[in-house]
Design a protein around this motif. Structure first.
Motif, PDB file in Angstrom:
ATOM      1  N   MET A  37       0.554  -1.467  -0.233  1.00  0.00           N
ATOM      2  CA  MET A  37       0.016   0.151  -0.306  1.00  0.00           C
ATOM      3  C   MET A  37       0.774   1.766   0.143  1.00  0.00           C
ATOM      4  O   MET A  37       0.640   1.766  -0.252  1.00  0.00           O
ATOM      5  CB  MET A  37      -0.803  -0.121   0.971  1.00  0.00           C
ATOM      6  CG  MET A  37      -2.061  -0.732   0.927  1.00  0.00           C
ATOM      7  SD  MET A  37      -3.504  -0.205  -0.045  1.00  0.00           S
ATOM      8  CE  MET A  37      -3.518   0.788   0.218  1.00  0.00           C
ATOM      9  N   ALA A  38       2.052   1.421   0.683  1.00  0.00           N
ATOM     10  CA  ALA A  38       2.972   2.667   0.557  1.00  0.00           C
ATOM     11  C   ALA A  38       3.161   2.810  -1.035  1.00  0.00           C
ATOM     12  O   ALA A  38       2.992   4.220  -1.265  1.00  0.00           O
ATOM     13  CB  ALA A  38       3.650   2.517   1.773  1.00  0.00           C
ATOM     14  N   THR A  40       1.859   1.618  -3.633  1.00  0.00           N
ATOM     15  CA  THR A  40       0.988   2.181  -4.289  1.00  0.00           C
ATOM     16  C   THR A  40      -0.137   3.001  -4.108  1.00  0.00           C
ATOM     17  O   THR A  40      -0.111   4.146  -4.997  1.00  0.00           O
ATOM     18  CB  THR A  40      -0.023   0.873  -4.028  1.00  0.00           C
ATOM     19  OG1 THR A  40       0.147  -0.712  -4.545  1.00  0.00           O
ATOM     20  CG2 THR A  40      -1.693   1.189  -4.580  1.00  0.00           C
ATOM     21  N   LEU A  41       0.128   3.704  -2.924  1.00  0.00           N
ATOM     22  CA  LEU A  41      -0.627   5.234  -2.489  1.00  0.00           C
ATOM     23  C   LEU A  41       1.061   6.096  -2.740  1.00  0.00           C
ATOM     24  O   LEU A  41       0.175   7.491  -3.233  1.00  0.00           O
ATOM     25  CB  LEU A  41      -0.888   5.675  -1.315  1.00  0.00           C
ATOM     26  CG  LEU A  41      -1.775   4.826  -0.803  1.00  0.00           C
ATOM     27  CD1 LEU A  41      -1.851   4.528   0.937  1.00  0.00           C
ATOM     28  CD2 LEU A  41      -2.754   5.180  -1.591  1.00  0.00           C
ATOM     29  N   LYS A  42       2.094   5.430  -2.689  1.00  0.00           N
ATOM     30  CA  LYS A  42       3.219   7.114  -3.111  1.00  0.00           C
ATOM     31  C   LYS A  42       3.186   6.861  -5.421  1.00  0.00           C
ATOM     32  O   LYS A  42       2.846   8.354  -5.144  1.00  0.00           O
ATOM     33  CB  LYS A  42       4.551   6.154  -3.087  1.00  0.00           C
ATOM     34  CG  LYS A  42       5.265   7.284  -3.951  1.00  0.00           C
ATOM     35  CD  LYS A  42       5.794   8.810  -3.067  1.00  0.00           C
ATOM     36  CE  LYS A  42       7.322   9.490  -3.359  1.00  0.00           C
ATOM     37  NZ  LYS A  42       7.258  10.020  -3.368  1.00  0.00           N
ATOM     38  N   ALA A  43       2.679   5.748  -5.655  1.00  0.00           N
ATOM     39  CA  ALA A  43       3.020   5.599  -6.847  1.00  0.00           C
ATOM     40  C   ALA A  43       1.549   6.355  -7.143  1.00  0.00           C
ATOM     41  O   ALA A  43       2.187   7.282  -8.436  1.00  0.00           O
ATOM     42  CB  ALA A  43       2.843   4.296  -7.926  1.00  0.00           C
ATOM     43  N   MET A  49       3.423   6.941   3.117  1.00  0.00           N
ATOM     44  CA  MET A  49       2.766   6.480   4.590  1.00  0.00           C
ATOM     45  C   MET A  49       4.017   5.811   5.112  1.00  0.00           C
ATOM     46  O   MET A  49       5.309   5.350   4.246  1.00  0.00           O
ATOM     47  CB  MET A  49       1.356   6.196   3.887  1.00  0.00           C
ATOM     48  CG  MET A  49       1.607   4.619   3.300  1.00  0.00           C
ATOM     49  SD  MET A  49       0.055   4.160   3.065  1.00  0.00           S
ATOM     50  CE  MET A  49      -0.740   3.310   4.431  1.00  0.00           C
ATOM     51  N   GLU A  50       4.078   5.343   6.074  1.00  0.00           N
ATOM     52  CA  GLU A  50       4.438   4.121   6.897  1.00  0.00           C
ATOM     53  C   GLU A  50       4.392   2.894   5.794  1.00  0.00           C
ATOM     54  O   GLU A  50       3.676   2.173   5.194  1.00  0.00           O
ATOM     55  CB  GLU A  50       3.966   3.688   8.476  1.00  0.00           C
ATOM     56  CG  GLU A  50       3.125   3.101   8.017  1.00  0.00           C
ATOM     57  CD  GLU A  50       0.998   4.308   8.410  1.00  0.00           C
ATOM     58  OE1 GLU A  50       0.296   3.257   8.240  1.00  0.00           O
ATOM     59  OE2 GLU A  50       1.267   5.261   7.737  1.00  0.00           O
ATOM     60  N   ARG A  84       2.120  -3.606   8.948  1.00  0.00           N
ATOM     61  CA  ARG A  84       2.096  -2.650   9.542  1.00  0.00           C
ATOM     62  C   ARG A  84       3.494  -1.564  10.148  1.00  0.00           C
ATOM     63  O   ARG A  84       2.782  -2.744  11.470  1.00  0.00           O
ATOM     64  CB  ARG A  84       0.799  -1.490   8.885  1.00  0.00           C
ATOM     65  CG  ARG A  84       0.090  -2.126  10.183  1.00  0.00           C
ATOM     66  CD  ARG A  84      -1.442  -0.784  10.089  1.00  0.00           C
ATOM     67  NE  ARG A  84      -2.102  -1.267  11.030  1.00  0.00           N
ATOM     68  CZ  ARG A  84      -2.422  -0.749  12.224  1.00  0.00           C
ATOM     69  NH1 ARG A  84      -1.355   0.685  12.794  1.00  0.00           N
ATOM     70  NH2 ARG A  84      -2.607  -1.105  13.855  1.00  0.00           N
ATOM     71  N   ALA A  85       3.818  -0.843  10.046  1.00  0.00           N
ATOM     72  CA  ALA A  85       4.837   0.354  10.788  1.00  0.00           C
ATOM     73  C   ALA A  85       3.825   0.639  12.464  1.00  0.00           C
ATOM     74  O   ALA A  85       3.071   1.470  11.386  1.00  0.00           O
ATOM     75  CB  ALA A  85       5.559   0.696   9.764  1.00  0.00           C
TER      76      ALA A  85
END
Length: 133
Positions: A37-38, A40-43, A49-50, A84-85
């Motif tokens: 997810m980190a 994916t959301l970045k791209a 996100m963590e 998740r962190a």
């Protein structure tokens, strides 16, 4: 009723992911899908996100029994496990298999959910033992 089974461990994200894969495999769960997810959301959104990983895990024998009871149960398969962190810890969460029974109301899924819960709880307990010392 909660919908998750959760442990928090004192280990970094990468070590926790590797240990979670091993603990799940020892209980008969294989990883079918993986969503970072980190990344994916970045791209897709440019959002930081963590570390946040969703593993789609499946125990084929239990999945077969669940599908025999209700072909529509595939909507709830595979079991999602989130790693998740969270500050200095890493959280590992699994969807509570009892959710299948609650959502469908099918008594025929109770034994499948109970066995899946036992396997996931055993994996989470092993993970906590290995990483929390």
């Amino acid at each position: 009723m909660g919908y998750d089974r959760t442990v928090r461990v004192h280990a970094d994200f990468a070590r926790t992911v590797a240990a979670a894969r091993q603990a799940l495999a020892a209980q008969g769960f294989g990883v079918l899908t993986e969503i970072d997810m980190a990344a994916t959301l970045k791209a897709k959104r440019g959002r930081e996100m963590e570390d946040y990983l969703i593993l789609g895990v499946c125990n084929p024998q239990l999945a077969e029994r669940a599908l025999d009871a209700d072909r529509g149960i595939g909507l709830l398969l595979p079991c999602n496990v989130v790693i998740r962190a969270e500050g200095s810890k890493t959280v590992v969460q699994a969807l509570d298999p009892a959710t299948m029974v609650t959502l469908t109301g099918l008594d025929t899924l109770v034994s499948v959910a109970n066995e899946a819960t036992h396997g996931l709880d055993s994996a989470l307990a092993q993970l906590a033992k290995d990483l929390n010392g």
